[in-house]
Design an enzyme around this catalytic site. Structure first.
Site, short mmCIF file in Angstrom:
data_model
loop_
_atom_site.label_atom_id
_atom_site.label_comp_id
_atom_site.label_asym_id
_atom_site.label_seq_id
_atom_site.Cartn_x
_atom_site.Cartn_y
_atom_site.Cartn_z
N LEU A 260 41.47 116.82 69.39
CA LEU A 260 40.77 117.53 70.46
C LEU A 260 40.48 118.95 69.98
O LEU A 260 41.36 119.61 69.42
CB LEU A 260 41.63 117.60 71.73
CG LEU A 260 41.68 116.35 72.62
CD1 LEU A 260 42.61 116.60 73.80
CD2 LEU A 260 40.31 115.97 73.12
N ASP A 261 39.27 119.42 70.21
CA ASP A 261 38.91 120.80 69.85
C ASP A 261 39.81 121.78 70.61
O ASP A 261 40.29 121.47 71.71
CB ASP A 261 37.46 121.09 70.21
CG ASP A 261 36.48 120.34 69.32
OD1 ASP A 261 36.89 119.92 68.22
OD2 ASP A 261 35.32 120.16 69.73
N PRO A 262 40.04 122.97 70.06
CA PRO A 262 40.89 123.96 70.73
C PRO A 262 40.47 124.27 72.17
O PRO A 262 41.32 124.49 73.04
CB PRO A 262 40.75 125.20 69.84
CG PRO A 262 40.47 124.64 68.49
CD PRO A 262 39.61 123.44 68.72
N ALA A 263 39.16 124.27 72.45
CA ALA A 263 38.68 124.63 73.78
C ALA A 263 38.79 123.48 74.78
O ALA A 263 38.51 123.66 75.97
CB ALA A 263 37.23 125.10 73.71
N VAL A 264 39.21 122.30 74.31
CA VAL A 264 39.27 121.11 75.17
C VAL A 264 40.72 120.84 75.55
O VAL A 264 41.62 120.93 74.72
CB VAL A 264 38.68 119.88 74.45
CG1 VAL A 264 38.74 118.64 75.34
CG2 VAL A 264 37.25 120.16 74.02
#
Length: 299
Positions: A37-41
């Site tokens: 998962l991307d950091p912003a997700v």
């Protein structure tokens, strides 16, 4: 300690950050996650501990469900709100729900995606985001993904900014870039777009309401109750038919032996083999025999 923990990944952390923290909390290095998962997700990130790391690939095969927000009218270099704005086109009037749904329908089913430059996909041994940060652009391999559901939750038009906000839900196969999907949606509607936020609602057969935060896990370890929250290996293989082995069959399987199709019921392309109630192997059919796909335990 063996099992699967459905972790709630907070925004601002990488998936590797979560694994690193859990290695310290659980005092083991044998930990893996099923799907970055991307950091912003934020959202569901199944974590495999100990022997359960052998089933990571099976958790990753299951579909994923997301909800999020797309802003139509601006584009960024990263396709989300973490990146620099690279294009803006005012949306002069609200887009109708019918227009949005029609565009979503065109992006449902099996589609081709090109991974974004700001992604962890490797090209020539180097991750795409490394090229992007160096200001380089490389040819990216297209991939086939399946979008089983792409629906409009609600929509809002910002008159002041002349932007359309689209709240959506997506169910998809592994390897899907939701950022790219929603940017393509904006493009279908004739405008640039960027994803504002995203939450993973389900992954690996786990849903958001089953998850534990890092703080929850730390508390459970301190209270010596962590085993209550560990799901067995079976959970990752629950979609396969299971067969309980006899003593004689188990001796053969321990040595990687084949089994005849007549020995296993129900017949299926792949079956989970259990002995004494424990998952031991996954076997696949080849003609009149079953042979090992993967061994999970020989003890």
């Amino acid at each position: 300690m063996d099992g699967i923990i459905p972790l709630y990944k907070e925004r601002g952390m990488t998936s590797f950050d979560c694994v690193s923290r859990l290695r310290r909390i659980l005092k083991t290095r044998k930990i893996g996650h099923s799907g970055t998962l991307d950091p912003a997700v934020d959202g569901v990130l199944p974590i495999c501990v100990g022997n359960a790391t052998k089933v990571v690939e099976y958790l990753m095969r299951s579909g994923k469900v997301y909800q999020g927000e797309l802003v139509i009218g601006r584009a960024t270099e990263t396709e989300d709100f973490d990146g620099r704005v690279v294009a803006q086109t005012p949306v002069p009037a609200p887009l109708s729900d019918e227009q949005v749904r029609a565009a979503m329908a065109k992006l449902t089913g099996e589609i081709t995606q090109v991974p974004p430059m700001y992604s962890a996909v490797k090209v020539n041994g180097k991750r795409l985001y490394e090229y992007a940060r160096a200001g380089e652009t490389v040819e990216r391999p297209a991939r086939q993904v399946t979008i089983t559901e792409f629906t409009l939750v609600r929509s809002h038009y910002d008159q002041e900014q002349q932007e359309q906000h689209v709240f959506f839900k997506v169910a998809c196969s592994k390897g899907t870039y939701i950022r790219t999907l929603v940017v393509d949606l904006a493009r279908q509607l004739g405008y640039p777009g960027a994803m504002k936020w995203l939450t993973r609602l389900a992954s690996g057969g786990f849903t958001l309401d089953q998850t534990l935060s890092l703080a929850d896990i730390q508390t459970a370890v301190a209270n010596q109750t962590i085993k209550r929250y560990l799901y067995p290996l079976d959970y990752a293989l629950k979609d396969y038919p299971a067969v309980e082995l006899t003593d004689q069959q188990w001796r053969a399987v321990q040595n990687g032996g084949w089994l005849t199709a007549a020995e296993l019921s129900p017949a299926a392309a792949e079956v989970v083999l259990k002995y004494d109630g424990q998952v031991k192997a996954l076997y696949h059919q080849d003609g009149n025999h079953y042979q090992p796909t993967k061994m999970f335990s020989v003890n």
